[in-house]
Design a protein around this motif. Sequence first.
Motif, PDB file in Angstrom:
ATOM      1  N   GLY A 172      -2.094  22.330 -18.167  1.00 64.00           N
ATOM      2  CA  GLY A 172      -1.939  23.347 -19.193  1.00 64.00           C
ATOM      3  C   GLY A 172      -1.156  22.845 -20.401  1.00 64.00           C
ATOM      4  O   GLY A 172      -1.046  23.533 -21.406  1.00 64.00           O
ATOM      5  N   THR A 173      -0.609  21.625 -20.307  1.00 64.88           N
ATOM      6  CA  THR A 173       0.081  21.044 -21.461  1.00 64.88           C
ATOM      7  C   THR A 173      -0.785  19.919 -22.040  1.00 64.88           C
ATOM      8  O   THR A 173      -1.787  19.517 -21.443  1.00 64.88           O
ATOM      9  N   THR A 174      -0.341  19.405 -23.176  1.00 68.79           N
ATOM     10  CA  THR A 174      -1.094  18.338 -23.827  1.00 68.79           C
ATOM     11  C   THR A 174      -0.996  17.030 -23.048  1.00 68.79           C
ATOM     12  O   THR A 174      -1.787  16.118 -23.252  1.00 68.79           O
ATOM     13  N   TYR A 175      -0.004  16.939 -22.152  1.00 65.79           N
ATOM     14  CA  TYR A 175       0.164  15.705 -21.387  1.00 65.79           C
ATOM     15  C   TYR A 175      -0.791  15.608 -20.197  1.00 65.79           C
ATOM     16  O   TYR A 175      -0.921  14.552 -19.595  1.00 65.79           O
ATOM     17  N   PHE A 176      -1.435  16.720 -19.881  1.00 70.59           N
ATOM     18  CA  PHE A 176      -2.189  16.764 -18.638  1.00 70.59           C
ATOM     19  C   PHE A 176      -3.259  15.672 -18.544  1.00 70.59           C
ATOM     20  O   PHE A 176      -3.349  14.971 -17.529  1.00 70.59           O
ATOM     21  N   ALA A 177      -4.064  15.517 -19.605  1.00 74.22           N
ATOM     22  CA  ALA A 177      -5.156  14.539 -19.554  1.00 74.22           C
ATOM     23  C   ALA A 177      -4.624  13.138 -19.262  1.00 74.22           C
ATOM     24  O   ALA A 177      -5.183  12.400 -18.447  1.00 74.22           O
ATOM     25  N   GLU A 178      -3.510  12.815 -19.926  1.00 74.73           N
ATOM     26  CA  GLU A 178      -2.894  11.503 -19.740  1.00 74.73           C
ATOM     27  C   GLU A 178      -2.374  11.343 -18.305  1.00 74.73           C
ATOM     28  O   GLU A 178      -2.590  10.327 -17.659  1.00 74.73           O
ATOM     29  N   ASP A 179      -1.678  12.380 -17.821  1.00 77.51           N
ATOM     30  CA  ASP A 179      -1.135  12.341 -16.464  1.00 77.51           C
ATOM     31  C   ASP A 179      -2.250  12.256 -15.428  1.00 77.51           C
ATOM     32  O   ASP A 179      -2.124  11.566 -14.419  1.00 77.51           O
ATOM     33  N   LEU A 180      -3.331  12.962 -15.695  1.00 80.11           N
ATOM     34  CA  LEU A 180      -4.441  12.948 -14.752  1.00 80.11           C
ATOM     35  C   LEU A 180      -5.080  11.560 -14.715  1.00 80.11           C
ATOM     36  O   LEU A 180      -5.410  11.053 -13.640  1.00 80.11           O
ATOM     37  N   ASP A 181      -5.218  10.945 -15.896  1.00 80.97           N
ATOM     38  CA  ASP A 181      -5.746   9.574 -15.952  1.00 80.97           C
ATOM     39  C   ASP A 181      -4.888   8.633 -15.121  1.00 80.97           C
ATOM     40  O   ASP A 181      -5.387   7.830 -14.344  1.00 80.97           O
ATOM     41  N   ALA A 182      -3.580   8.753 -15.310  1.00 81.92           N
ATOM     42  CA  ALA A 182      -2.645   7.890 -14.592  1.00 81.92           C
ATOM     43  C   ALA A 182      -2.750   8.130 -13.092  1.00 81.92           C
ATOM     44  O   ALA A 182      -2.772   7.183 -12.290  1.00 81.92           O
ATOM     45  N   ALA A 183      -2.842   9.396 -12.709  1.00 82.11           N
ATOM     46  CA  ALA A 183      -2.934   9.745 -11.295  1.00 82.11           C
ATOM     47  C   ALA A 183      -4.227   9.201 -10.696  1.00 82.11           C
ATOM     48  O   ALA A 183      -4.234   8.607  -9.616  1.00 82.11           O
ATOM     49  N   GLN A 184      -5.317   9.398 -11.430  1.00 80.20           N
ATOM     50  CA  GLN A 184      -6.616   8.931 -10.959  1.00 80.20           C
ATOM     51  C   GLN A 184      -6.588   7.416 -10.750  1.00 80.20           C
ATOM     52  O   GLN A 184      -7.075   6.900  -9.747  1.00 80.20           O
ATOM     53  N   PHE A 233       0.828  -1.208   0.000  1.00 81.34           N
ATOM     54  CA  PHE A 233       0.000   0.000   0.000  1.00 81.34           C
ATOM     55  C   PHE A 233       0.868   1.266   0.000  1.00 81.34           C
ATOM     56  O   PHE A 233       0.594   2.205  -0.731  1.00 81.34           O
ATOM     57  N   GLN A 234       1.938   1.258   0.809  1.00 86.90           N
ATOM     58  CA  GLN A 234       2.831   2.427   0.865  1.00 86.90           C
ATOM     59  C   GLN A 234       3.424   2.713  -0.517  1.00 86.90           C
ATOM     60  O   GLN A 234       3.553   3.869  -0.912  1.00 86.90           O
ATOM     61  N   ASP A 235       3.796   1.637  -1.224  1.00 86.00           N
ATOM     62  CA  ASP A 235       4.338   1.806  -2.580  1.00 86.00           C
ATOM     63  C   ASP A 235       3.296   2.437  -3.501  1.00 86.00           C
ATOM     64  O   ASP A 235       3.593   3.359  -4.261  1.00 86.00           O
ATOM     65  N   LEU A 236       2.081   1.913  -3.429  1.00 88.03           N
ATOM     66  CA  LEU A 236       0.998   2.431  -4.262  1.00 88.03           C
ATOM     67  C   LEU A 236       0.702   3.880  -3.901  1.00 88.03           C
ATOM     68  O   LEU A 236       0.430   4.718  -4.765  1.00 88.03           O
ATOM     69  N   PHE A 237       0.762   4.147  -2.594  1.00 88.37           N
ATOM     70  CA  PHE A 237       0.517   5.500  -2.101  1.00 88.37           C
ATOM     71  C   PHE A 237       1.555   6.473  -2.661  1.00 88.37           C
ATOM     72  O   PHE A 237       1.213   7.535  -3.186  1.00 88.37           O
ATOM     73  N   SER A 238       2.836   6.080  -2.581  1.00 89.35           N
ATOM     74  CA  SER A 238       3.916   6.939  -3.085  1.00 89.35           C
ATOM     75  C   SER A 238       3.776   7.160  -4.582  1.00 89.35           C
ATOM     76  O   SER A 238       3.996   8.266  -5.091  1.00 89.35           O
ATOM     77  N   GLU A 239       3.397   6.097  -5.285  1.00 90.85           N
ATOM     78  CA  GLU A 239       3.224   6.186  -6.720  1.00 90.85           C
ATOM     79  C   GLU A 239       2.110   7.169  -7.058  1.00 90.85           C
ATOM     80  O   GLU A 239       2.240   7.995  -7.962  1.00 90.85           O
ATOM     81  N   ALA A 240       1.023   7.077  -6.307  1.00 90.08           N
ATOM     82  CA  ALA A 240      -0.109   7.973  -6.531  1.00 90.08           C
ATOM     83  C   ALA A 240       0.307   9.426  -6.297  1.00 90.08           C
ATOM     84  O   ALA A 240      -0.066  10.318  -7.057  1.00 90.08           O
ATOM     85  N   ARG A 241       1.114   9.640  -5.256  1.00 88.29           N
ATOM     86  CA  ARG A 241       1.582  10.999  -4.972  1.00 88.29           C
ATOM     87  C   ARG A 241       2.429  11.529  -6.134  1.00 88.29           C
ATOM     88  O   ARG A 241       2.295  12.683  -6.540  1.00 88.29           O
ATOM     89  N   LEU A 242       3.324  10.675  -6.650  1.00 85.93           N
ATOM     90  CA  LEU A 242       4.187  11.077  -7.756  1.00 85.93           C
ATOM     91  C   LEU A 242       3.374  11.369  -9.011  1.00 85.93           C
ATOM     92  O   LEU A 242       3.617  12.356  -9.711  1.00 85.93           O
ATOM     93  N   ASP A 243       2.400  10.509  -9.278  1.00 86.14           N
ATOM     94  CA  ASP A 243       1.548  10.707 -10.449  1.00 86.14           C
ATOM     95  C   ASP A 243       0.773  12.019 -10.345  1.00 86.14           C
ATOM     96  O   ASP A 243       0.581  12.722 -11.344  1.00 86.14           O
ATOM     97  N   MET A 244       0.345  12.342  -9.128  1.00 85.47           N
ATOM     98  CA  MET A 244      -0.392  13.591  -8.955  1.00 85.47           C
ATOM     99  C   MET A 244       0.528  14.796  -9.149  1.00 85.47           C
ATOM    100  O   MET A 244       0.117  15.807  -9.691  1.00 85.47           O
ATOM    101  N   GLU A 245       1.777  14.654  -8.728  1.00 86.54           N
ATOM    102  CA  GLU A 245       2.753  15.729  -8.959  1.00 86.54           C
ATOM    103  C   GLU A 245       2.952  15.945 -10.455  1.00 86.54           C
ATOM    104  O   GLU A 245       2.990  17.084 -10.924  1.00 86.54           O
ATOM    105  N   ALA A 269       0.853  15.285 -12.789  1.00 85.97           N
ATOM    106  CA  ALA A 269      -0.356  15.894 -13.333  1.00 85.97           C
ATOM    107  C   ALA A 269      -0.383  17.390 -13.029  1.00 85.97           C
ATOM    108  O   ALA A 269      -0.731  18.207 -13.890  1.00 85.97           O
ATOM    109  N   ARG A 270       0.012  17.742 -11.792  1.00 87.96           N
ATOM    110  CA  ARG A 270       0.042  19.170 -11.445  1.00 87.96           C
ATOM    111  C   ARG A 270       1.057  19.917 -12.314  1.00 87.96           C
ATOM    112  O   ARG A 270       0.794  21.026 -12.771  1.00 87.96           O
ATOM    113  N   ASP A 271       2.200  19.278 -12.526  1.00 88.10           N
ATOM    114  CA  ASP A 271       3.251  19.913 -13.323  1.00 88.10           C
ATOM    115  C   ASP A 271       2.841  20.075 -14.780  1.00 88.10           C
ATOM    116  O   ASP A 271       3.249  21.021 -15.450  1.00 88.10           O
ATOM    117  N   SER A 272       2.075  19.142 -15.287  1.00 89.10           N
ATOM    118  CA  SER A 272       1.750  19.173 -16.713  1.00 89.10           C
ATOM    119  C   SER A 272       0.430  19.889 -16.997  1.00 89.10           C
ATOM    120  O   SER A 272      -0.025  19.932 -18.134  1.00 89.10           O
TER     121      SER A 272
END
Length: 125
Positions: free
Chosen positions: A61-73, A42-54, A56-59
Amino acid sequence: GAIGRHMFVSVGSNHQHQLQHHQSRSFAKMADDTLRRRMDDFQDLFSEARLDMEDARDSDGTTYFAEDLDAAQESVDTAVAAFSEIIQDLDDIDQKNSVLRSNGLKVEQLKGEIKLIIDGHGHHH
């Protein structure tokens, strides 16, 4: 000798009963190493989710955002689901409470953060 033997039998069966009772109790508790392993997952999944959300936040306004948000979600859902499963599998109320105490807030944070990213998106444009 019959009386002595009778006493021995009753003591023996009583002991057996206690043993079984004890086993069924400890069975209700998830083994510590099992729980630890699942919490590590769970901790691994949690860390991964945090990274994915970062990401998404970073991207945003870019074309990557939708993809990053999907991954984060998806990784948030996976982490939340893993946590729910652990809670469901814990029959022992003390174990359940201690896991909830130590990690329940993290899970709520994940849900809150992903919601903020989704809600916050689009306000820049």
